[in-house]
Design an enzyme around this catalytic site. Structure first.
Site, mmCIF file in Angstrom:
data_model
loop_
_atom_site.group_PDB
_atom_site.id
_atom_site.type_symbol
_atom_site.label_atom_id
_atom_site.label_comp_id
_atom_site.label_asym_id
_atom_site.label_seq_id
_atom_site.Cartn_x
_atom_site.Cartn_y
_atom_site.Cartn_z
ATOM 1 N N ASP A 122 -23.182 -62.104 -20.802
ATOM 2 C CA ASP A 122 -24.174 -62.346 -21.847
ATOM 3 C C ASP A 122 -23.457 -62.948 -23.048
ATOM 4 O OD1 ASP A 122 -25.482 -60.717 -19.970
ATOM 5 O OD2 ASP A 122 -26.715 -59.750 -21.504
ATOM 6 N N LYS A 125 -31.967 -65.155 -23.225
ATOM 7 C CA LYS A 125 -32.146 -63.777 -23.698
ATOM 8 C C LYS A 125 -32.518 -63.807 -25.172
ATOM 9 C CE LYS A 125 -29.305 -59.565 -24.210
ATOM 10 N NZ LYS A 125 -27.982 -58.969 -23.889
ATOM 11 N N LYS A 160 -34.738 -62.627 -20.518
ATOM 12 C CA LYS A 160 -34.403 -61.238 -20.809
ATOM 13 C C LYS A 160 -34.735 -60.911 -22.259
ATOM 14 C CE LYS A 160 -30.543 -57.957 -21.089
ATOM 15 N NZ LYS A 160 -29.098 -57.732 -20.841
#
Length: 320
Positions: A149, A220, A256
């Site tokens: 991430d 995300k 996400k």
């Protein structure tokens, strides 16, 4: 929107022309649609299925300076068996930790289907050199992270230096490994936009497309360290972006939302949003995740309530 994507990133000017040529977001309309979808309710068997699906989508996360190997091992055990008294509860999707704790998580999760994810690239600020960001990514992957991430440089993005952001994402994707086109086969790359700092919905749409063009496997919303974090309207815009990107390229990118998703009711709102915006193909942990920690306990409590007709006490499940 007619420019071939291969030509979009040849210069900052071409990236700017493409990103600012995307259709503008109707803020009032986006807010209204997200609010309307948030009123949908599901019950009985469908609700039980939604709860189990949400459990399977959770990235159980600990990203604190006080994290210890023992805490990570305990979280891994919970990800594999969220409710030790009920083996029918599915496992979570992944455990997300800092790079120096990846090896601990990998060892604890060996032999299970739960993935190890790691934040990288000077999380949560993203304020470091590209060399440091790439090195941190390589460290996470070398010690076993299946997912990375990364955070984008919001300062560069807001200053209009889109090419710098593109090149950093592409370099981090390359550091994730894999020999296929766009690095397929290595660790999956989730690109954190930190939407709470992007100021406008138009910027959220532009950042979403920039991350996808540069090779991200997921987009995300947030680090969870900035408020506001995930919101339904922002997630709606990102889901529209991945839907439109898939129609144009045939490549499906995941989404996400992370931060502030704490209750089963919240989780179900996001599942409805996914189904009604991107479509049922995205209702899988491969394409939709929920970045959360406290959410899992509420899902377990609601699941037990449906099975037994009563709520467990708040201390029945482990606290994270």
């Amino acid at each position: 929107m007619t420019t071939p994507l291969a030509e979009v990133a040849t210069s900052n000017a071409s990236l700017r022309a493409f990103l600012h040529g995307l259709p503008g977001v109707d803020r009032v309309g986006a807010d209204a649609r997200a609010a309307m979808l948030g009123t949908r309710s599901i019950k009985t068997t469908a609700k039980r299925q939604a709860i189990d699906l949400a459990v399977r989508m959770v990235d159980l996360t600990t990203l604190e300076g006080a994290d210890t190997p023992g805490k990570v091992r305990a979280m891994c055990a919970k990800a594999v068996r969220p409710d030790p008294a009920d083996p029918s509860v599915p496992s979570a999707a992944a455990v997300c930790v800092y790079p120096d704790l990846v090896a601990t998580a990998v060892q604890a999760l060996r032999g299970t289907d739960v993935k190890v994810a790691s934040v990288a690239t000077a999380f949560p600020s993203g304020r470091s050199s590209l060399e440091v960001k790439v090195a941190e990514t390589r460290l996470a992957v070398a010690t076993g992270a299946a997912e990375v991430d990364m955070v984008i440089d919001r300062g560069a993005f807001l200053a209009g230096d889109y090419l710098k952001v593109f090149e950093e994402i592409a370099a981090v994707k390359a550091a994730c490994g894999g020999a296929g086109e766009n690095g397929e086969g290595g660790a999956h790359l989730k690109v954190i936009l930190e939407t709470g700092e992007l100021a406008t919905y138009d910027n959220v749409r532009r950042a979403s497309w920039l991350a996808m063009i540069a090779g991200g496997d997921f987009i995300k919303t947030s680090t969870g360290k900035v408020s506001p974090a995930a919101t339904l309207p922002v997630t709606l815009i990102m889901l529209e972006a991945v839907r439109d990107f898939a129609r144009r390229t045939g490549r499906k990118i995941g989404v996400k939302p992370a931060g502030g998703i704490r209750t089963t009711k919240d989780a179900i709102k996001y599942l409805v949003l996914v189904n009604e915006t991107a479509g049922p193909d995205w209702l899988t942990p491969d394409l939709f995740r929920l970045g959360a920690s406290s959410l899992l306990n509420d899902l377990l409590m609601q699941r037990q309530k449906m099975a037994t007709g009563r709520y467990a006490g708040p201390d029945y499940f482990t606290l994270d």
